[in-house]
Design a protein around this motif. Structure first.
Motif, PDB file in Angstrom:
ATOM      1  N   UNK A   1       1.062  -0.912   0.042  1.00  0.00           N
ATOM      2  CA  UNK A   1       0.124   0.262  -0.140  1.00  0.00           C
ATOM      3  C   UNK A   1       1.111   1.387  -0.027  1.00  0.00           C
ATOM      4  N   UNK A   2       2.253   1.342   0.700  1.00  0.00           N
ATOM      5  CA  UNK A   2       2.598   2.329   1.194  1.00  0.00           C
ATOM      6  C   UNK A   2       3.170   2.697  -0.334  1.00  0.00           C
ATOM      7  N   UNK A   3       3.685   1.311  -1.178  1.00  0.00           N
ATOM      8  CA  UNK A   3       4.401   1.952  -2.515  1.00  0.00           C
ATOM      9  C   UNK A   3       3.995   2.224  -3.718  1.00  0.00           C
ATOM     10  N   UNK A   4       2.500   1.805  -3.724  1.00  0.00           N
ATOM     11  CA  UNK A   4       1.698   2.115  -4.405  1.00  0.00           C
ATOM     12  C   UNK A   4       1.273   3.815  -4.469  1.00  0.00           C
ATOM     13  N   UNK A   5       0.925   4.113  -3.270  1.00  0.00           N
ATOM     14  CA  UNK A   5       1.346   5.320  -2.400  1.00  0.00           C
ATOM     15  C   UNK A   5       2.124   6.492  -2.589  1.00  0.00           C
ATOM     16  N   UNK A   6       3.231   6.112  -2.831  1.00  0.00           N
ATOM     17  CA  UNK A   6       4.097   6.739  -3.482  1.00  0.00           C
ATOM     18  C   UNK A   6       4.654   6.967  -4.640  1.00  0.00           C
ATOM     19  N   UNK A   7       4.184   5.453  -5.281  1.00  0.00           N
ATOM     20  CA  UNK A   7       3.916   5.856  -6.850  1.00  0.00           C
ATOM     21  C   UNK A   7       3.410   6.770  -7.164  1.00  0.00           C
ATOM     22  N   UNK A   8       2.026   6.866  -7.108  1.00  0.00           N
ATOM     23  CA  UNK A   8       1.052   7.851  -7.547  1.00  0.00           C
ATOM     24  C   UNK A   8       1.710   9.378  -6.608  1.00  0.00           C
ATOM     25  N   UNK A   9       1.996   8.792  -5.337  1.00  0.00           N
ATOM     26  CA  UNK A   9       2.486  10.553  -5.521  1.00  0.00           C
ATOM     27  C   UNK A   9       3.465  10.877  -6.751  1.00  0.00           C
ATOM     28  N   UNK A  10       4.281  10.213  -7.075  1.00  0.00           N
ATOM     29  CA  UNK A  10       5.675  10.714  -7.558  1.00  0.00           C
ATOM     30  C   UNK A  10       5.386  10.758  -9.164  1.00  0.00           C
ATOM     31  N   UNK A  11       3.932  10.292  -9.892  1.00  0.00           N
ATOM     32  CA  UNK A  11       3.489  10.507 -10.707  1.00  0.00           C
ATOM     33  C   UNK A  11       2.924  11.748 -10.668  1.00  0.00           C
ATOM     34  N   UNK A  12       2.281  11.811  -9.443  1.00  0.00           N
ATOM     35  CA  UNK A  12       1.718  13.581  -9.230  1.00  0.00           C
ATOM     36  C   UNK A  12       2.591  14.596  -9.462  1.00  0.00           C
ATOM     37  N   UNK A  13       4.192  14.828  -8.599  1.00  0.00           N
ATOM     38  CA  UNK A  13       4.603  15.710  -9.120  1.00  0.00           C
ATOM     39  C   UNK A  13       4.766  16.262 -10.512  1.00  0.00           C
TER      40      UNK A  13
END
Length: 69
Positions: free
Chosen positions: A57-69
């Protein structure tokens, strides 16, 4: 059968009976220990699964944050 032979046989039988009782007690202890480690193993597997899901779950959230940046 002579009295001495009968006494010797009786002594051997009593020894065997005591040994059987010892083995029964030891077997019960071993079975209880096995049940305990099986329960502990199941608990650890469950905790491992929970941790794995959290990490995923953390990895998914980090990937989502990275894509939003």
């Amino acid at each position: 059968m002579e009295d001495a032979d009968l006494q010797a046989l009786t002594a051997k039988l009593e020894l065997l009976i005591r040994r059987i009782e010892q083995l029964k007690a030891e077997n019960q202890l071993l079975r209880a220990g096995e049940r305990a480690w099986r329960e502990e193993r199941a608990h650890l597997i469950e905790k491992n699964e929970i941790a794995r899901h959290k990490v995923e779950s953390m990895i998914s959230r980090l990937k989502a944050l990275e894509q939003d940046s």
